[in-house]
Motif scaffolding. Sequence first.
Motif, mmCIF file in Angstrom:
data_model
loop_
_atom_site.group_PDB
_atom_site.id
_atom_site.type_symbol
_atom_site.label_atom_id
_atom_site.label_comp_id
_atom_site.label_asym_id
_atom_site.label_seq_id
_atom_site.Cartn_x
_atom_site.Cartn_y
_atom_site.Cartn_z
ATOM 1 N N VAL A 29 0.855 -1.184 0.000
ATOM 2 C CA VAL A 29 0.000 0.000 0.000
ATOM 3 C C VAL A 29 0.889 1.231 0.000
ATOM 4 O O VAL A 29 1.852 1.311 0.771
ATOM 5 C CB VAL A 29 -0.917 0.027 1.243
ATOM 6 N N THR A 30 0.564 2.179 -0.867
ATOM 7 C CA THR A 30 1.190 3.491 -0.836
ATOM 8 C C THR A 30 0.105 4.513 -1.148
ATOM 9 O O THR A 30 -0.633 4.356 -2.126
ATOM 10 C CB THR A 30 2.389 3.606 -1.800
ATOM 11 N N GLY A 31 -0.038 5.481 -0.268
ATOM 12 C CA GLY A 31 -1.122 6.446 -0.427
ATOM 13 C C GLY A 31 -2.454 5.727 -0.431
ATOM 14 O O GLY A 31 -2.750 4.940 0.470
ATOM 15 N N SER A 32 -3.257 5.956 -1.461
ATOM 16 C CA SER A 32 -4.567 5.308 -1.549
ATOM 17 C C SER A 32 -4.579 4.223 -2.629
ATOM 18 O O SER A 32 -5.621 3.958 -3.225
ATOM 19 C CB SER A 32 -5.653 6.352 -1.815
ATOM 20 N N TYR A 33 -3.425 3.607 -2.850
ATOM 21 C CA TYR A 33 -3.318 2.556 -3.863
ATOM 22 C C TYR A 33 -2.702 1.297 -3.279
ATOM 23 O O TYR A 33 -1.825 1.359 -2.417
ATOM 24 C CB TYR A 33 -2.443 3.012 -5.043
ATOM 25 N N VAL A 34 -3.178 0.157 -3.783
ATOM 26 C CA VAL A 34 -2.566 -1.132 -3.489
ATOM 27 C C VAL A 34 -1.988 -1.649 -4.793
ATOM 28 O O VAL A 34 -2.677 -1.687 -5.819
ATOM 29 C CB VAL A 34 -3.587 -2.169 -2.963
ATOM 30 N N TYR A 35 -0.730 -2.035 -4.749
ATOM 31 C CA TYR A 35 -0.049 -2.656 -5.885
ATOM 32 C C TYR A 35 0.210 -4.109 -5.512
ATOM 33 O O TYR A 35 0.841 -4.375 -4.488
ATOM 34 C CB TYR A 35 1.296 -1.978 -6.157
ATOM 35 N N THR A 36 -0.298 -5.036 -6.323
ATOM 36 C CA THR A 36 -0.011 -6.435 -6.024
ATOM 37 C C THR A 36 1.239 -6.873 -6.760
ATOM 38 O O THR A 36 1.572 -6.371 -7.836
ATOM 39 C CB THR A 36 -1.158 -7.387 -6.417
ATOM 40 N N SER A 37 1.919 -7.819 -6.169
ATOM 41 C CA SER A 37 2.978 -8.529 -6.875
ATOM 42 C C SER A 37 2.310 -9.424 -7.902
ATOM 43 O O SER A 37 1.093 -9.626 -7.872
ATOM 44 C CB SER A 37 3.778 -9.383 -5.889
ATOM 45 N N GLY A 38 3.092 -9.980 -8.792
ATOM 46 C CA GLY A 38 2.542 -10.915 -9.760
ATOM 47 C C GLY A 38 1.880 -12.085 -9.049
ATOM 48 O O GLY A 38 2.467 -12.671 -8.141
ATOM 49 N N GLN A 39 0.665 -12.380 -9.434
ATOM 50 C CA GLN A 39 -0.103 -13.466 -8.815
ATOM 51 C C GLN A 39 -0.292 -14.587 -9.821
ATOM 52 O O GLN A 39 -0.737 -14.349 -10.946
ATOM 53 C CB GLN A 39 -1.457 -12.957 -8.334
ATOM 54 N N LEU A 150 -2.258 -6.275 -10.186
ATOM 55 C CA LEU A 150 -3.325 -5.262 -10.097
ATOM 56 C C LEU A 150 -2.809 -3.992 -9.436
ATOM 57 O O LEU A 150 -1.947 -4.052 -8.546
ATOM 58 C CB LEU A 150 -4.481 -5.757 -9.220
ATOM 59 N N VAL A 151 -3.374 -2.876 -9.862
ATOM 60 C CA VAL A 151 -3.259 -1.606 -9.143
ATOM 61 C C VAL A 151 -4.689 -1.221 -8.785
ATOM 62 O O VAL A 151 -5.552 -1.124 -9.666
ATOM 63 C CB VAL A 151 -2.597 -0.495 -9.990
ATOM 64 N N VAL A 152 -4.939 -1.029 -7.492
ATOM 65 C CA VAL A 152 -6.293 -0.789 -6.981
ATOM 66 C C VAL A 152 -6.289 0.480 -6.137
ATOM 67 O O VAL A 152 -5.439 0.652 -5.259
ATOM 68 C CB VAL A 152 -6.750 -1.990 -6.120
ATOM 69 N N GLU A 153 -7.252 1.367 -6.396
ATOM 70 C CA GLU A 153 -7.439 2.555 -5.574
ATOM 71 C C GLU A 153 -8.485 2.235 -4.495
ATOM 72 O O GLU A 153 -9.453 1.531 -4.742
ATOM 73 C CB GLU A 153 -7.928 3.705 -6.439
ATOM 74 N N PHE A 154 -8.253 2.798 -3.291
ATOM 75 C CA PHE A 154 -9.203 2.562 -2.204
ATOM 76 C C PHE A 154 -9.350 3.804 -1.357
ATOM 77 O O PHE A 154 -8.550 4.737 -1.424
ATOM 78 C CB PHE A 154 -8.762 1.369 -1.341
ATOM 79 N N ALA A 155 -10.424 3.818 -0.564
ATOM 80 C CA ALA A 155 -10.665 4.939 0.350
ATOM 81 C C ALA A 155 -10.701 4.424 1.777
ATOM 82 O O ALA A 155 -10.944 3.284 2.030
ATOM 83 C CB ALA A 155 -11.995 5.601 0.025
#
Length: 155
Positions: A29-39, A150-155
């Motif tokens: 997680v950085t800021g309001s984003y989650v970056y996944t590793s390769g799945q 994936l790159v996912v934005e969250f609140a």
Amino acid sequence: MSFEAKLAELGIELPPVAPPVAAYVPAVVTGSYVYTSGQLPFVAGALPTTGKVGDTAELVSADDAKAFARTAVLNALAAVRAEIGSLDRVTRIVKLVGFVASDPAFTGQPGVINGASELLGEIFGDAGRHARSAVGVAVLPLDSPVELELVVEFA
């Protein structure tokens, strides 16, 4: 309807987060984003099959690979949920990067990665519409047919 409720309505239970197979973490997680590793498309800790995707009998079929892309995106969503607590916090699936271990003659990578994209649309609706890359590669870790990020934005 919440995204967690949508998973239940679809009869989907996210798997446990797949443990890393090397020196990395499943998601950051950085800021309001989650970056996944390769799945990878792990099921109960193992790949259901290995090899390259293509149009001959000795290769993984495009239809099977599409199903593996769906499995891999569920693994990615499990990593996202582990970082932010609930998929109901997701505001947008920003980007999907899909890799397909491809026979040199195979050009159907977009159709394979649709397995993940279509499921994201089913779960998240408009919030699941994302930018995407579908890339053919010579080989993937553990000889997996597909790998997703994936790159996912969250609140």
